[in-house]
Design an enzyme around this catalytic site. Sequence first.
Site, mmCIF file in Angstrom:
data_model
loop_
_atom_site.group_PDB
_atom_site.id
_atom_site.type_symbol
_atom_site.label_atom_id
_atom_site.label_comp_id
_atom_site.label_asym_id
_atom_site.label_seq_id
_atom_site.Cartn_x
_atom_site.Cartn_y
_atom_site.Cartn_z
ATOM 1 N N GLU A 131 0.866 -1.186 0.000
ATOM 2 C CA GLU A 131 0.000 0.000 0.000
ATOM 3 C C GLU A 131 0.902 1.235 0.000
ATOM 4 O O GLU A 131 2.109 1.110 0.232
ATOM 5 C CB GLU A 131 -0.899 -0.022 1.253
ATOM 6 C CG GLU A 131 -1.835 -1.226 1.244
ATOM 7 C CD GLU A 131 -2.874 -1.197 2.356
ATOM 8 O OE1 GLU A 131 -2.790 -0.325 3.252
ATOM 9 O OE2 GLU A 131 -3.761 -2.061 2.323
ATOM 10 N N SER A 136 7.096 -3.527 3.565
ATOM 11 C CA SER A 136 7.681 -4.595 4.389
ATOM 12 C C SER A 136 6.728 -5.020 5.507
ATOM 13 O O SER A 136 6.617 -6.204 5.828
ATOM 14 C CB SER A 136 8.990 -4.105 5.036
ATOM 15 O OG SER A 136 9.847 -3.547 4.076
ATOM 16 N N THR A 163 2.396 -5.064 -9.912
ATOM 17 C CA THR A 163 2.974 -5.440 -11.196
ATOM 18 C C THR A 163 1.865 -6.137 -11.987
ATOM 19 O O THR A 163 1.168 -6.998 -11.439
ATOM 20 C CB THR A 163 4.176 -6.368 -10.988
ATOM 21 O OG1 THR A 163 5.095 -5.688 -10.141
ATOM 22 C CG2 THR A 163 4.857 -6.713 -12.300
ATOM 23 N N ARG A 282 37.598 -4.721 -27.091
ATOM 24 C CA ARG A 282 38.105 -3.381 -26.811
ATOM 25 C C ARG A 282 39.601 -3.442 -26.487
ATOM 26 O O ARG A 282 40.022 -4.209 -25.614
ATOM 27 C CB ARG A 282 37.349 -2.805 -25.603
ATOM 28 C CG ARG A 282 37.776 -1.420 -25.192
ATOM 29 C CD ARG A 282 37.299 -0.407 -26.185
ATOM 30 N NE ARG A 282 37.583 0.962 -25.748
ATOM 31 C CZ ARG A 282 37.349 2.010 -26.510
ATOM 32 N NH1 ARG A 282 36.851 1.863 -27.728
ATOM 33 N NH2 ARG A 282 37.611 3.226 -26.068
ATOM 34 N N GLY A 354 33.066 4.191 -21.115
ATOM 35 C CA GLY A 354 32.056 5.213 -21.420
ATOM 36 C C GLY A 354 30.868 4.650 -22.179
ATOM 37 O O GLY A 354 29.745 5.124 -22.022
ATOM 38 N N GLU A 377 9.756 -8.447 -3.606
ATOM 39 C CA GLU A 377 9.558 -9.684 -2.809
ATOM 40 C C GLU A 377 10.299 -9.602 -1.482
ATOM 41 O O GLU A 377 10.761 -10.618 -0.957
ATOM 42 C CB GLU A 377 10.015 -10.949 -3.557
ATOM 43 C CG GLU A 377 9.503 -11.120 -4.957
ATOM 44 C CD GLU A 377 8.036 -11.489 -5.048
ATOM 45 O OE1 GLU A 377 7.412 -11.736 -4.004
ATOM 46 O OE2 GLU A 377 7.516 -11.491 -6.177
ATOM 47 N N THR A 379 12.868 -6.643 0.839
ATOM 48 C CA THR A 379 14.213 -6.049 0.709
ATOM 49 C C THR A 379 15.273 -6.973 1.320
ATOM 50 O O THR A 379 14.948 -7.955 1.999
ATOM 51 C CB THR A 379 14.265 -4.701 1.451
ATOM 52 O OG1 THR A 379 14.015 -4.963 2.843
ATOM 53 C CG2 THR A 379 13.217 -3.720 0.940
ATOM 54 N N SER A 380 16.528 -6.611 1.110
ATOM 55 C CA SER A 380 17.624 -7.419 1.678
ATOM 56 C C SER A 380 17.527 -7.461 3.201
ATOM 57 O O SER A 380 17.812 -8.494 3.822
ATOM 58 C CB SER A 380 18.972 -6.833 1.264
ATOM 59 O OG SER A 380 19.162 -7.022 -0.115
ATOM 60 N N GLU A 381 17.102 -6.354 3.799
ATOM 61 C CA GLU A 381 16.975 -6.331 5.267
ATOM 62 C C GLU A 381 15.907 -7.336 5.718
ATOM 63 O O GLU A 381 16.075 -8.033 6.724
ATOM 64 C CB GLU A 381 16.608 -4.913 5.759
ATOM 65 C CG GLU A 381 17.721 -3.886 5.644
ATOM 66 C CD GLU A 381 18.012 -3.444 4.218
ATOM 67 O OE1 GLU A 381 17.115 -3.536 3.361
ATOM 68 O OE2 GLU A 381 19.154 -3.009 3.957
HETATM 69 C C1 LIG Z 1 8.689 -1.961 -9.542
HETATM 70 C C2 LIG Z 1 8.021 -2.517 -8.333
HETATM 71 C C3 LIG Z 1 7.090 -3.548 -8.459
HETATM 72 C C4 LIG Z 1 6.431 -4.046 -7.338
HETATM 73 N N1 LIG Z 1 5.470 -4.999 -7.494
HETATM 74 C C5 LIG Z 1 4.717 -5.374 -6.418
HETATM 75 C C6 LIG Z 1 3.610 -6.252 -6.576
HETATM 76 O O1 LIG Z 1 3.342 -6.758 -7.672
HETATM 77 N N2 LIG Z 1 2.825 -6.500 -5.491
HETATM 78 C C7 LIG Z 1 3.091 -5.968 -4.260
HETATM 79 O O2 LIG Z 1 2.347 -6.240 -3.318
HETATM 80 N N3 LIG Z 1 4.158 -5.162 -4.075
HETATM 81 C C8 LIG Z 1 4.971 -4.848 -5.127
HETATM 82 N N4 LIG Z 1 6.039 -3.996 -4.961
HETATM 83 C C9 LIG Z 1 6.289 -3.423 -3.629
HETATM 84 C C10 LIG Z 1 7.492 -4.039 -2.950
HETATM 85 O O3 LIG Z 1 7.191 -5.334 -2.529
HETATM 86 C C11 LIG Z 1 7.876 -3.100 -1.776
HETATM 87 O O4 LIG Z 1 8.376 -1.924 -2.347
HETATM 88 C C12 LIG Z 1 8.876 -3.736 -0.857
HETATM 89 O O5 LIG Z 1 8.300 -4.793 -0.131
HETATM 90 C C13 LIG Z 1 9.444 -2.720 0.144
HETATM 91 O O6 LIG Z 1 8.414 -2.024 0.775
HETATM 92 P P1 LIG Z 1 8.446 -0.411 0.844
HETATM 93 O O7 LIG Z 1 8.753 0.087 -0.515
HETATM 94 O O8 LIG Z 1 7.199 0.018 1.473
HETATM 95 O O9 LIG Z 1 9.672 -0.089 1.766
HETATM 96 P P2 LIG Z 1 9.615 0.011 3.372
HETATM 97 O O10 LIG Z 1 8.985 -1.196 3.941
HETATM 98 O O11 LIG Z 1 9.050 1.326 3.742
HETATM 99 O O12 LIG Z 1 11.175 -0.013 3.707
HETATM 100 C C14 LIG Z 1 12.016 1.141 3.530
HETATM 101 C C15 LIG Z 1 13.433 0.770 3.973
HETATM 102 O O13 LIG Z 1 13.429 0.389 5.351
HETATM 103 C C16 LIG Z 1 13.962 -0.918 5.489
HETATM 104 N N5 LIG Z 1 13.236 -1.627 6.558
HETATM 105 C C17 LIG Z 1 11.882 -1.767 6.683
HETATM 106 N N6 LIG Z 1 11.592 -2.478 7.790
HETATM 107 C C18 LIG Z 1 12.781 -2.811 8.361
HETATM 108 C C19 LIG Z 1 13.163 -3.560 9.509
HETATM 109 N N7 LIG Z 1 12.255 -4.155 10.298
HETATM 110 N N8 LIG Z 1 14.490 -3.688 9.799
HETATM 111 C C20 LIG Z 1 15.420 -3.126 9.003
HETATM 112 N N9 LIG Z 1 15.123 -2.409 7.875
HETATM 113 C C21 LIG Z 1 13.833 -2.257 7.570
HETATM 114 C C22 LIG Z 1 13.745 -1.597 4.143
HETATM 115 O O14 LIG Z 1 14.657 -2.675 3.956
HETATM 116 C C23 LIG Z 1 14.016 -0.430 3.212
HETATM 117 O O15 LIG Z 1 15.414 -0.266 3.059
HETATM 118 C C24 LIG Z 1 6.749 -3.533 -6.053
HETATM 119 C C25 LIG Z 1 7.723 -2.529 -5.923
HETATM 120 C C26 LIG Z 1 8.352 -2.022 -7.038
HETATM 121 C C27 LIG Z 1 9.376 -0.932 -6.864
#
Ligand SMILES: Cc1cc2nc3c(=O)[nH]c(=O)nc-3n(C[C@H](O)[C@H](O)[C@H](O)COP(=O)(O)OP(=O)(O)OC[C@H]3O[C@@H](n4cnc5c(N)ncnc54)[C@H](O)[C@@H]3O)c2cc1C
Length: 399
Positions: A131, A136, A163, A282, A354, A377, A379-381
Amino acid sequence: MTRLAQTADLTDIQQEILSTVRTFVDKEIIPHAQELEHADAYPTEIVEGLKELGIFGLMIPEEYGGLGESLLTYALVVEEIARGWMSVSGVINTHFIVAYMVLQHGTAEQKERLLPRMATGEVRGAFSMSEPGLGSDVAGIRTKAVRQADGDYVIDGQKMWLTNGGSSTLVAALVRTDEGAEKAHQNLTTFLVEKPAGFGEVVPGLTIPGKIDKMGYKGVDTTELVFDGYRIGADAILGGVPGRGFAQMMDGVEVGRVNVAARACGISIRAFELAIQYAQQRETFGKPIAQHQAIAFQLAEMATKVEAAHALMVKAARLKDAGRRNDVEAGMAKLLASEYCAEVTTQSFRIHGGYGYSKEYEIERLMREAPFLLIGEGTSEIQKTIVSRGLLKEYALKR
Ligand SMILES: Cc1cc2nc3c(=O)[nH]c(=O)nc-3n(C[C@H](O)[C@H](O)[C@H](O)COP(=O)(O)OP(=O)(O)OC[C@H]3O[C@@H](n4cnc5c(N)ncnc54)[C@H](O)[C@@H]3O)c2cc1C
């Protein structure tokens, strides 16, 4: 030449599928990817070709009209496709997750009605957890479905980052239903929202506003979804019982993580292929740059990263196929493959000098694709959270 990322012990059928997909990628995807991506154009012809190959039904059982293949086959196909163009793997990935969720958690009626049409690609899936205010922190979902006196639900709220939001006809949407459970995640329900493809208010109360303009991963549509008094029957609840949505979605993302790892491997393989070709063409200081040890060592590092990521991805897929838990391994595979992908694409970019900065060269596109894999799916965290939680459970001290 030994090709990178070869997988041992594949069946004849798996090898045949991969060889067909590899030829399709080389002939139908790679030659068109740059142009379509720069134009942010939907790859309609490529998608039609994938339908003909049966890719939309790759993991759907034969009784529902699919090919009944394993997660490993699917992941290797995704790796090949992402080597050609990641956006095409994006077209099939949410579809694959939703088909998997319907198969694992759907009622008999939902399976019989949806899976045969999903296998042909007639019904196309999107997956919606995120949303505007959260990604996360899935348990915090605010979009709400309220049960009405006649048994239907009315949904209000906004979803983000779907997506295939516009091109899909079936959205698995996770929303709050407030089952009175103590824990927030137990009050979430997955609805199978059927809608026409397209943008705008596609049915009363459900609007897909338009495509989000992204840095890369173009061609495939990523959208918002707005529910405004959207009415839906209780029979659209995945599995028929409310309150199970969180577990169903986590099951879906777990296989999705293997898919993202596979994508990262595919992009890394392509970045490596481009780098090793360029480095032999190259010349600087009187010889091909591949003969400068600094560049040769980069190639060695890149190939090693590809092999390591591929091996872990294959392990995670095989565990799942064997019916075993793979949350830790899928998390590890996604973490390693996506981080390595960011490194390998950067190394390839640097080897291109370049020219890597020119839109004429493929590496420019791969450089914009790789960062998404660090986020999608989970983040790395979040992967480190899942992996460390699993490890601490496994290695808990007996007190
Ligand atoms: C191109 C694209 C396609 C996508 N497609 C889909 C889709 O089809 N369906 C869907 O549901 N979602 C989709 N997403 C969403 C995606 O799954 C989320 O962007 C992702 O899960 C991260 O959530 P956020 O962007 O809200 O980041 P946040 O959750 O706000 O996190 C921001 C930062 O804080 C860090 N963080 C958050 N919580 C913690 C914690 N507990 N400890 C340490 N670090 C933390 C994160 O690692 C990140 O670095 C898509 C995103 C993109 C960019």
